[in-house]
Design an enzyme around this catalytic site. Structure first.
Site, PDB file in Angstrom:
ATOM      1  N   CYS B  85      -2.139 107.063  38.012  1.00 19.00           N
ATOM      2  CA  CYS B  85      -3.175 106.907  39.035  1.00 19.00           C
ATOM      3  C   CYS B  85      -3.993 105.627  38.803  1.00 19.00           C
ATOM      4  CB  CYS B  85      -4.040 108.165  39.060  1.00 19.00           C
ATOM      5  SG  CYS B  85      -4.913 108.418  40.609  1.00 19.00           S
ATOM      6  N   HIS B 197      -0.115 112.932  39.139  1.00 19.26           N
ATOM      7  CA  HIS B 197      -0.589 113.267  37.801  1.00 19.26           C
ATOM      8  C   HIS B 197       0.372 114.185  37.044  1.00 19.26           C
ATOM      9  CE1 HIS B 197      -4.775 111.664  38.000  1.00 19.26           C
ATOM     10  NE2 HIS B 197      -4.541 111.724  39.295  1.00 19.26           N
ATOM     11  N   GLU B 199       0.289 114.860  33.932  1.00 21.16           N
ATOM     12  CA  GLU B 199      -0.439 115.622  32.898  1.00 21.16           C
ATOM     13  C   GLU B 199      -1.042 116.903  33.479  1.00 21.16           C
ATOM     14  OE1 GLU B 199      -1.615 113.222  34.591  1.00 21.16           O
ATOM     15  OE2 GLU B 199      -3.814 113.224  34.735  1.00 21.16           O
TER      16      GLU B 199
END
Lengths: 86, 224
Positions: B85, B197, B199
């Protein structure tokens, strides 16, 4: 010498600007019927202290090219140099 | 394996990145932006967030930091870097990846789960464990995710694009990105920037587990 350099950064043609489009849309809704277009740019006034005006201009150009302006989407112009102190 | 998670004033996905790396059983440490990334790290993550409050342009001030500058030389030798990002914005501003991320076409910040297609999976160490054209699901949360190539770029899909928005039904999340680009890798395949994302897709209670294979890609650098 000390000088204030004004750098204008504007969007390249064809690069979308949702902010400008939103402002235009609502300005027209508020009655600005003769308004056709809005373009949004940035103005940087950068004060430099250096030995010569050439050095100041060099600093301003380098700052504009390496940081203030992303050439993919923006172009810049050094609009004005105002000497504050000789 | 030890991964550096670089922190800037305004980064807000850094803790998630460290936690995600640790779920893989690896070590992860924060590196403050004024420090160089030390030689004992096996890879680095540029996490999501709003480094320097997105002042001037998202990612631009961060790319001048000592931490990012220390990565440039390492990347030329194959050091793996994952930009998530805001991290992808930083990689584009630093020219480690081509093009630039500008405001979403809608002018709106979008936050939600999207479908994505893996492209050129073998090109990038972070995607090589996926099948060709595999569809995955990851969350996005961004206002400046519209990717534009530079005019000089000899934009070659084979060379750079590794992730696009969409699924096999042809439906896609449209933030205006050229060719629906959601992720890019460099020519050597060790630097991967993506707007979604990974994660946030590593635990069973999250909406998907597709982030695990992406993060595990750091291990591919050793045999790349």
């Amino acid at each position: 010498m000390k000088a204030a350099v004004t750098i204008l950064v504007t969007r390249n043609k064809g690069v979308l600007d949702p902010h400008a489009e939103t402002i235009l849309k609502y300005a027209k809704q508020m009655g600005f019927e003769t308004l056709d277009k809005i373009e949004i740019g940035k103005t940087f006034t950068c004060v430099f202290t250096a030995d010569s005006s050439e050095e100041i201009l060099q600093g301003a150009t380098s700052l504009a090219e390496t940081m203030l302006c992303n050439p993919i989407i923006e172009n810049h112009v050094i609009a004005q140099t105002l000497i504050i102190e000789q | 394996m030890k991964i550096a998670v670089i922190r800037f004033p305004g980064s807000n996905c850094d803790i998630d990145c460290v936690k995600a790396i640790r779920t893989l059983g690896w070590n992860a440490d924060f590196v403050w932006h004024t420090d160089a990334v030390a030689d004992d790290f096996d890879g680095a993550i540029l996490p999501g967030g709003f480094s320097f409050g997105d002042a001037l342009r998202p990612g631009v001030l961060a790319h001048f930091s000592r931490a990012v500058q220390s990565l440039k030389e390492k990347c030329e030798k194959g050091f793996p870097v994952l930009g998530i990002c805001n991290g992808m914005q930083i990689l584009c501003e630093s020219s480690l990846l081509p093009g630039v991320l500008v405001q979403n076409k809608s002018g709106l910040f979008f936050c939600g789960q999207v479908s994505l297609i893996i492209r050129n999976s073998q090109k990038c160490i972070f995607t090589r464990d996926f099948k060709a054209d595999e569809t995955i699901s990851l969350p996005v949360a961004h206002g400046f995710g519209c990717w534009m190539p530079s005019a000089e770029n000899n934009f070659s899909a084979e060379q750079f694009v590794t992730l696009t928005y969409g699924d096999n039904a042809g439906v896609f999340f449209d933030n205006g990105s050229a060719s629906q680009v959601a992720g890019l890798c460099n020519g050597m395949g060790n630097v991967f920037g993506l707007m979604p994302h990974p994660e946030r897709a590593v635990q069973p209670w999250m909406n998907s587990l597709d982030g695990v294979k992406i993060l595990k890609g750091f291990a591919n650098a050793k045999r790349f």
